[in-house]
Design a protein around this motif. Structure first.
Motif, PDB file in Angstrom:
ATOM      1  N   ARG A  49       0.705  -1.403  -0.226  1.00  0.00           N
ATOM      2  CA  ARG A  49      -0.214   0.306  -0.114  1.00  0.00           C
ATOM      3  C   ARG A  49       0.846   1.210   0.313  1.00  0.00           C
ATOM      4  O   ARG A  49      -0.004   2.442  -0.755  1.00  0.00           O
ATOM      5  CB  ARG A  49      -1.487  -0.024   0.652  1.00  0.00           C
ATOM      6  N   ALA A  50       1.549   1.564   0.490  1.00  0.00           N
ATOM      7  CA  ALA A  50       2.817   2.179   0.673  1.00  0.00           C
ATOM      8  C   ALA A  50       3.257   2.569  -0.456  1.00  0.00           C
ATOM      9  O   ALA A  50       3.813   3.895  -1.095  1.00  0.00           O
ATOM     10  CB  ALA A  50       3.755   2.245   2.230  1.00  0.00           C
ATOM     11  N   LEU A  51       4.131   1.083  -1.319  1.00  0.00           N
ATOM     12  CA  LEU A  51       4.512   1.715  -2.442  1.00  0.00           C
ATOM     13  C   LEU A  51       3.491   1.748  -3.720  1.00  0.00           C
ATOM     14  O   LEU A  51       3.176   2.593  -4.331  1.00  0.00           O
ATOM     15  CB  LEU A  51       5.303   0.161  -2.351  1.00  0.00           C
ATOM     16  N   LEU A  52       2.436   1.488  -3.626  1.00  0.00           N
ATOM     17  CA  LEU A  52       1.518   1.440  -4.678  1.00  0.00           C
ATOM     18  C   LEU A  52      -0.069   2.163  -4.922  1.00  0.00           C
ATOM     19  O   LEU A  52      -0.908   3.139  -5.567  1.00  0.00           O
ATOM     20  CB  LEU A  52       0.324   0.288  -5.413  1.00  0.00           C
ATOM     21  N   GLY A  53      -0.648   2.666  -3.768  1.00  0.00           N
ATOM     22  CA  GLY A  53      -1.437   3.399  -3.023  1.00  0.00           C
ATOM     23  C   GLY A  53      -2.350   2.588  -2.777  1.00  0.00           C
ATOM     24  O   GLY A  53      -2.455   1.071  -2.961  1.00  0.00           O
ATOM     25  N   ASP A  66      -5.114 -12.495  -2.904  1.00  0.00           N
ATOM     26  CA  ASP A  66      -4.531 -11.153  -3.566  1.00  0.00           C
ATOM     27  C   ASP A  66      -4.905  -9.619  -3.885  1.00  0.00           C
ATOM     28  O   ASP A  66      -5.372  -9.113  -3.150  1.00  0.00           O
ATOM     29  CB  ASP A  66      -6.413 -11.594  -4.711  1.00  0.00           C
ATOM     30  N   LEU A  67      -3.743  -8.999  -4.429  1.00  0.00           N
ATOM     31  CA  LEU A  67      -3.763  -7.921  -3.775  1.00  0.00           C
ATOM     32  C   LEU A  67      -3.506  -7.056  -5.339  1.00  0.00           C
ATOM     33  O   LEU A  67      -2.860  -7.440  -6.143  1.00  0.00           O
ATOM     34  CB  LEU A  67      -2.614  -7.398  -3.192  1.00  0.00           C
ATOM     35  N   SER A  68      -4.659  -6.306  -5.889  1.00  0.00           N
ATOM     36  CA  SER A  68      -4.755  -5.471  -7.409  1.00  0.00           C
ATOM     37  C   SER A  68      -4.747  -3.958  -6.870  1.00  0.00           C
ATOM     38  O   SER A  68      -5.277  -3.500  -6.396  1.00  0.00           O
ATOM     39  CB  SER A  68      -5.787  -6.412  -7.926  1.00  0.00           C
ATOM     40  N   HIS A  69      -3.598  -3.357  -7.622  1.00  0.00           N
ATOM     41  CA  HIS A  69      -4.022  -2.203  -8.045  1.00  0.00           C
ATOM     42  C   HIS A  69      -4.394  -1.497  -9.651  1.00  0.00           C
ATOM     43  O   HIS A  69      -3.824  -1.863 -10.889  1.00  0.00           O
ATOM     44  CB  HIS A  69      -2.447  -1.430  -7.926  1.00  0.00           C
ATOM     45  N   SER A  70      -5.405  -0.905  -9.788  1.00  0.00           N
ATOM     46  CA  SER A  70      -6.177  -1.460 -10.578  1.00  0.00           C
ATOM     47  C   SER A  70      -5.409  -0.043 -11.869  1.00  0.00           C
ATOM     48  O   SER A  70      -5.756   0.280 -12.466  1.00  0.00           O
ATOM     49  CB  SER A  70      -7.608  -0.140 -10.388  1.00  0.00           C
ATOM     50  N   VAL A 104       9.594  -4.181  -9.436  1.00  0.00           N
ATOM     51  CA  VAL A 104      10.869  -4.445  -9.286  1.00  0.00           C
ATOM     52  C   VAL A 104      10.581  -4.616  -7.553  1.00  0.00           C
ATOM     53  O   VAL A 104      11.287  -5.256  -6.508  1.00  0.00           O
ATOM     54  CB  VAL A 104      12.160  -4.194  -9.625  1.00  0.00           C
ATOM     55  N   ALA A 105      10.131  -3.695  -7.182  1.00  0.00           N
ATOM     56  CA  ALA A 105      10.393  -2.584  -5.927  1.00  0.00           C
ATOM     57  C   ALA A 105       9.598  -3.388  -5.400  1.00  0.00           C
ATOM     58  O   ALA A 105       9.436  -4.122  -3.820  1.00  0.00           O
ATOM     59  CB  ALA A 105       9.957  -1.334  -5.496  1.00  0.00           C
ATOM     60  N   LEU A 106       8.019  -4.137  -6.139  1.00  0.00           N
ATOM     61  CA  LEU A 106       6.951  -4.783  -5.180  1.00  0.00           C
ATOM     62  C   LEU A 106       7.673  -6.030  -4.772  1.00  0.00           C
ATOM     63  O   LEU A 106       7.816  -7.237  -3.620  1.00  0.00           O
ATOM     64  CB  LEU A 106       5.373  -5.178  -5.652  1.00  0.00           C
ATOM     65  N   SER A 107       8.762  -6.725  -6.260  1.00  0.00           N
ATOM     66  CA  SER A 107       9.273  -7.839  -5.681  1.00  0.00           C
ATOM     67  C   SER A 107      10.213  -7.870  -4.888  1.00  0.00           C
ATOM     68  O   SER A 107      10.271  -8.865  -4.450  1.00  0.00           O
ATOM     69  CB  SER A 107       9.631  -8.203  -6.820  1.00  0.00           C
ATOM     70  N   ALA A 108      10.959  -6.747  -3.973  1.00  0.00           N
ATOM     71  CA  ALA A 108      11.686  -6.739  -3.363  1.00  0.00           C
ATOM     72  C   ALA A 108      11.131  -6.846  -2.241  1.00  0.00           C
ATOM     73  O   ALA A 108      11.568  -7.722  -1.215  1.00  0.00           O
ATOM     74  CB  ALA A 108      12.509  -6.220  -3.582  1.00  0.00           C
TER      75      ALA A 108
END
Length: 152
Positions: A49-53, A66-70, A104-108
């Motif tokens: 959430r901090a990364l993607l909003g 499941d986490l999705s970013h529209s 890449v950031a989420l993967s880390a």
């Protein structure tokens, strides 16, 4: 169609092909998510959430998360003991670079919290070893090809 990242556990001396084959064999079994992955999920969500909003979270008992970013189409899934991130082929150029940077950031984050290795099957190597220009080229090329074939 999507750009996929798989999170895998590889033993010393084990080839990536063997790891992928074992993952495919395990995919036939539907088991509850292991406790350690559920605990990792609880740590991953606030960081994502901090990364993607704003993200949508779907949880189905102990079977899947499941986490999705529209805005980007980024989707992080946990099913049984499988963890993956997918991004639809929507992005080209600078948009592809931005979305792949988020991937890449989420993967880390997922690697840090699960201890698994992010593997990029498009180039057949760990994500950390994947040149960003190569990933961006794949994303842009396939997106453009799909748009040319099907419109959009």
């Amino acid at each position: 169609m999507s750009y996929d990242i798989y999170f895998l556990s590889r033993r010393e001396g084990q080839s990536w092909d063997d790891v992928l084959e074992a993952m495919e064999d395990a995919a036939e079994d539907s088991e509850p998510i292991p406790a350690e992955l559920l605990e990792a999920w609880q740590r991953i969500v606030p960081q994502a959430r901090a990364l993607l909003g704003n993200v949508d979270i779907t949880e189905y008992e102990q079977e899947s998360r499941d986490l999705s970013h529209s805005g980007t189409g980024i989707n992080l899934s946990v099913f049984s003991d499988e963890v993956s991130i997918t991004v639809p082929y929507w992005h080209v150029g600078d948009g592809a670079a931005t979305v792949l940077g988020m991937l890449v950031a989420l993967s880390a984050i997922v690697e840090k919290e699960t201890g698994l290795t992010a593997y990029d099957p498009q180039v057949e190597m760990p994500l950390a070893d994947t040149p960003s220009q190569q990933a961006m080229g794949i994303m842009s090329r396939i997106t453009t090809d799909l748009r040319n074939r099907y419109g959009g």
